[in-house]
Design a protein around this motif. Structure first.
Motif, short mmCIF file in Angstrom:
data_model
loop_
_atom_site.label_atom_id
_atom_site.label_comp_id
_atom_site.label_asym_id
_atom_site.label_seq_id
_atom_site.Cartn_x
_atom_site.Cartn_y
_atom_site.Cartn_z
N PRO A 30 23.91 -26.18 -23.80
CA PRO A 30 22.75 -27.08 -23.68
C PRO A 30 22.93 -28.15 -22.61
N THR A 83 19.95 -23.21 -25.41
CA THR A 83 20.33 -23.56 -26.78
C THR A 83 20.31 -22.35 -27.71
N TRP A 99 13.15 -27.95 -29.53
CA TRP A 99 12.35 -28.80 -28.64
C TRP A 99 13.07 -29.03 -27.31
N TYR A 100 14.36 -29.25 -27.38
CA TYR A 100 15.16 -29.45 -26.17
C TYR A 100 15.14 -28.21 -25.29
N ASP A 101 15.23 -27.04 -25.93
CA ASP A 101 15.20 -25.79 -25.19
C ASP A 101 13.86 -25.58 -24.50
N LYS A 144 11.69 -27.87 -23.71
CA LYS A 144 11.54 -28.89 -22.68
C LYS A 144 12.22 -28.47 -21.39
N ASN A 145 13.44 -27.95 -21.51
CA ASN A 145 14.16 -27.50 -20.32
C ASN A 145 13.48 -26.30 -19.68
#
Length: 232
Positions: free
Chosen positions: A76, A82, A221-223, A225-226
């Motif tokens: 990540p 992720t 969410w992080y995945d 977003k990226n």
């Protein structure tokens, strides 16, 4: 780049692809050896043959999934992926439900249970846990993988990972030799925290599943977003 250069590059790639050795003979050889060992273990002890099959299936699963705890936390940050971290969180969710069923059943059969009688490894939690986590995490980064990732890479032929395996063996030997010392000054003095003793079984299950689901949502969410930023 002109079309002639593109065609030349394509031809070079085709030549390189043709020069690659086929892995089929090695796969057939490995499968044959595994089958022979299985038959030998079956004649010797049926349980060992079952463990052999389970070990092979676990190895294939880890190799194909690229399962690695170090990579799950490294990817990540370094590449924004992720997928491994989400897979580990899903594994935690499944194992949480599984251990809940096993432990709840054991306690239901014996209401006056002791912590030492509950299925699973209930160990004291203290400063030694934090120190061990820091040392293990640092070792994973230096070695480039966790224990499972190291074993998979050795199976794939990465010679340098044999050095890491030697480190595992030496460290485990030293740890086992001096365990009584650390147990006396740190581990035995720390409390054993078992959430069902404080909250009850079902509230503990709900709390842990809720925390894991929240972590999964954040990671997902992080995945996403990226992924959005990569396409911009």
């Amino acid at each position: 780049m002109t079309s002639s250069k593109i065609q030349a590059l394509k031809r070079q790639k085709e030549i390189k692809h043709k020069k690659k050795k086929r892995q089929t003979p090695y796969a057939v050889l490995a499968t044959t050896i595994a089958l022979i060992i299985y038959l030998m273990l079956t004649n010797y002890h049926l349980h060992l043959s079952g463990f052999w099959i389970i070990g092979i299936l676990l190895g294939v699963t880890m190799q194909r999934s690229r399962f690695c705890f170090a990579a799950s936390f490294r990817d990540p940050i370094m590449v924004g992926s992720t997928s491994l971290l989400k897979a580990i969180l899903i594994a935690f969710i499944i194992s949480t439900v599984g251990f809940f069923i096993i432990q709840y059943r054991a306690v239901a059969l014996n209401p006056e249970y002791l912590l030492t009688e509950i299925p699973g490894r209930l160990q004291p939690v203290g400063i030694h846990t934090a120190l061990g986590a820091i040392l293990f995490g640092t070792g994973m980064v230096v070695a480039g993988g966790c224990a499972s990732g190291t074993l998979v890479r050795i199976g794939e032929g990465y010679i340098m990972q044999l050095v890491v395996l030697m480190g595992f063996v030496i460290g485990s030997t030293l740890g086992a030799k001096h365990f009584s010392f650390w147990d006396r000054i740190l581990i035995s003095e720390a409390p054993t925290i078992y959430l069902p003793d404080y909250l009850g079984f079902f509230p503990s299950l709900i709390l842990q599943l809720l925390l894991l689901c929240v972590l999964y949502y954040i990671v997902d969410w992080y995945d996403k977003k990226n992924s959005i930023m990569a396409t911009m």
